[in-house]
Design a protein around this motif. Structure first.
Motif, short mmCIF file in Angstrom:
data_model
loop_
_atom_site.label_atom_id
_atom_site.label_comp_id
_atom_site.label_asym_id
_atom_site.label_seq_id
_atom_site.Cartn_x
_atom_site.Cartn_y
_atom_site.Cartn_z
N VAL A 89 0.85 -1.20 0.00
CA VAL A 89 0.00 0.00 0.00
C VAL A 89 0.89 1.25 0.00
CG1 VAL A 89 -1.58 1.38 1.42
CG2 VAL A 89 -2.05 -1.04 1.03
N GLN A 102 -2.18 -0.45 -6.39
CA GLN A 102 -2.52 -0.01 -5.04
C GLN A 102 -3.95 -0.37 -4.66
OE1 GLN A 102 -1.95 1.41 -2.22
NE2 GLN A 102 -2.56 3.52 -2.08
N THR A 103 -4.90 -0.07 -5.56
CA THR A 103 -6.31 -0.32 -5.24
C THR A 103 -6.60 -1.82 -5.19
OG1 THR A 103 -6.88 -0.10 -7.59
CG2 THR A 103 -7.09 1.86 -6.23
N PHE A 152 -5.41 -3.19 -1.76
CA PHE A 152 -6.33 -2.68 -0.74
C PHE A 152 -7.65 -3.46 -0.80
CE2 PHE A 152 -8.89 0.44 1.55
CZ PHE A 152 -7.98 1.05 2.40
N SER A 183 -9.28 -5.90 2.08
CA SER A 183 -10.63 -5.59 2.56
C SER A 183 -11.53 -6.82 2.43
CB SER A 183 -11.20 -4.41 1.77
OG SER A 183 -12.58 -4.30 1.97
N PRO A 226 -12.33 1.86 -2.82
CA PRO A 226 -10.92 2.15 -2.51
C PRO A 226 -10.24 2.98 -3.59
CG PRO A 226 -11.19 -0.17 -3.11
CD PRO A 226 -12.56 0.42 -2.97
#
Length: 513
Positions: free
Chosen positions: A129, A366-367, A370, A374, A396
């Motif tokens: 991240v 990155q997304t 994430f 999650s 996100p």
């Protein structure tokens, strides 16, 4: 058997409870089939290779070539690119096995969860991240600089206050801010759109690189290659304290510039020009035939970029003697020195266009990490709901896009850039360890691609990555440690108690009694 609790019958009995509980590969794949948390499969091997080339060719080839040739290796910079490419190839072979075996969003995070355990997976996810967020912001600021340079050429000027904190009198980088917001919208609208935009931009970028190579061949002067490996010298004035490489702080070893060891010092710098092929692995879940196409995308993009890098390094050091190369814009200035400013303008345009895709794909990586964290409950599940129409992790994407846009707008991030590098190398180490662990614990898994020479090759990958990490400054290690401590706090306060795997384990245990 008392005390044993099966989350799923296909999960290994090893370390079921606690910090090192593993999530079975089968369970990871089943999670991708939940309608509300599923991503659309739309990418081919060609899309993945284009993504890889799109994210790898960026600031490295346009900036680093001159810096390392002038300061570390001379014409032997080409050999430094080969050495760095080999380190990345070792890691890429490990990534390729994992990405074809566990075709799930999240890259090294998902691989670690399936092999080593939940806490190591959290650590690497938290690390990624940071790596991708800072990488996106750093590249956005670099892109802004190139665009301002092109605007100056045609007489357009932004107000000083909006040129960014790197400029005297500047406070907010409006161009970097707007770029990240626009790319956030593109990612929300869908992967196939992202892939099409990337394909166009990569075509422009590779064309510019080929122009450099082909046009530069006509301006090479043989004497500029002498000596090909300049004699070794100590760094001017030496280095001390926080700025010293970790290897020097620990062992008292002092890296040299030039000579044979200078090639390896240069390799630890130009390695950063290769960062990005691992981002390809984050798109595994959105690939039509991941078992076949992930290895092709990862290894293909790495091979193409290594060949281009070596060719550019040879051309630039042949055009201009390494002692005279520009550090900030070596390719453009080498053509200016040869009396051809037209090519310099073309190169600046290619750099500005090219950095757009680097930003896009780092934000994508990155997304996806994430999103995966999650979906596993380690971060709030609110962020793993996909868009009902576009099937993208829009929550996100929007959250992180806005945060990174603000960071890119207000921050001068030159010093934080090395955090991107230590994060990537740490991920390489975890993935190599994971390959060896999963071979022992799950020899039955179908593997479309098998890393050759296990455990020798993963061990070599770990050794090479750790060596490059030790060449990074002590200050970078300290900042990395602080980010990791914050990660531990978040995990123990939230992630551990909300983990879906942990809750399923507890329910299974309760059902036993």
């Amino acid at each position: 058997m008392a005390g044993r609790c099966d989350v799923s019958t296909d999960q290994q009995p090893r370390a079921r409870n606690g910090l090192f509980r593993t999530k079975s590969v089968e369970q990871s794949i089943r999670d991708t089939e939940e309608p509300e948390h599923a991503l659309r499969k739309s990418l081919s091997a060609w899309d993945l290779t284009v993504f890889g080339v799109g994210v790898i060719i960026g600031t490295g080839i346009f900036v680093l070539t001159g810096k390392v040739a002038k300061e570390n290796a001379g014409p032997a910079t080409a050999l430094a690119f080969v050495a760095a490419g080999i380190v990345c190839a070792l890691a890429a072979l490990c990534y390729a096995e994992f990405a074809s075996t566990v075709p799930v969003a999240g890259s090294a995070y998902t691989f670690a969860y399936a092999s080593i355990g939940e806490l190591p997976a959290w650590i690497i996810g938290w690390d990624l991240v940071l790596e991708f967020a800072l990488g996106t912001a750093v590249v956005a600021v670099g892109w802004s600089g190139y665009v301002r340079s092109l605007m100056d050429n045609i007489g357009w000027h932004l107000p000083a206050a909006l040129e960014g904190p790197d400029i005297p009198g500047g406070t907010f980088d409006i161009l970097a801010f707007l770029l990240v917001l626009v790319l956030t919208v593109v990612l929300v609208l869908g992967m196939k759109l992202s892939a099409r935009i990337t394909a166009v931009v990569v075509a422009i970028k590779v064309t510019v690189v080929m122009i450099v190579i082909v046009a530069g061949l006509f301006f090479i002067v043989g004497d500029n290659y002498k000596p090909f490996i300049p004699p070794a010298v100590s760094p001017p004035g030496g280095t001390s304290g926080w700025d010293s490489p970790m290897v020097q702080l620990i062992f008292g070893y002092e890296p040299t510039n030039f000579g044979v060891m200078g090639i390896f010092t240069a390799a630890s710098v130009v390695f950063f020009a290769f960062i990005g092929f691992d981002v390809v692995a984050t798109a595994a879940e959105e690939t039509k035939l991941p078992q076949r196409d992930m290895p092709r995308g990862i290894l293909g993009s790495l091979l193409i970029c290594t060949v281009l890098y070596v060719a550019v390094a040879l051309v630039v050091t042949g055009m201009q003697h390494y002692t005279e190369l520009s550090v900030s814009a070596p390719l453009a200035d080498a053509f200016k020195a040869a009396g051809h400013p037209f090519y310099a303008g073309v190169i600046s345009f290619g750099a500005a266009v090219g950095l757009t895709t680097v930003c896009l794909i780092l934000l994508l990586g990155q997304t996806r990490v994430f999103f995966a964290m999650s979906r596993d409950g380690l971060l709030p599940r609110f962020f793993s709901v996909t868009h009902p129409r576009y099937k993208t992790p829009y929550r996100p994407t929007i959250l992180l896009g806005v945060i990174i846009a603000i960071v890119a707008g207000f921050t001068s991030i030159n010093e934080l850039a090395t955090l991107v590098n230590i994060g990537t190398l740490f991920a390489f180490v975890v993935v190599a360890v994971g390959v060896m662990v999963l071979r022992r614990t799950r020899p039955d898994l179908p593997r479309a691609f098998r890393t050759p020479w296990v455990p020798v090759l993963p061990i070599l990958s770990i050794a090479a990555s750790v060596w490059l990490m030790l060449n990074l400054p002590g200050e970078t290690w300290f900042r990395f440690a602080v980010w990791m401590v914050i990660g531990f706090v978040v995990y123990f306060l939230y992630g551990r108690s909300h983990s879906r795997l942990g809750r399923a384990t507890a329910e299974g245990r309760a059902a036993r009694y």
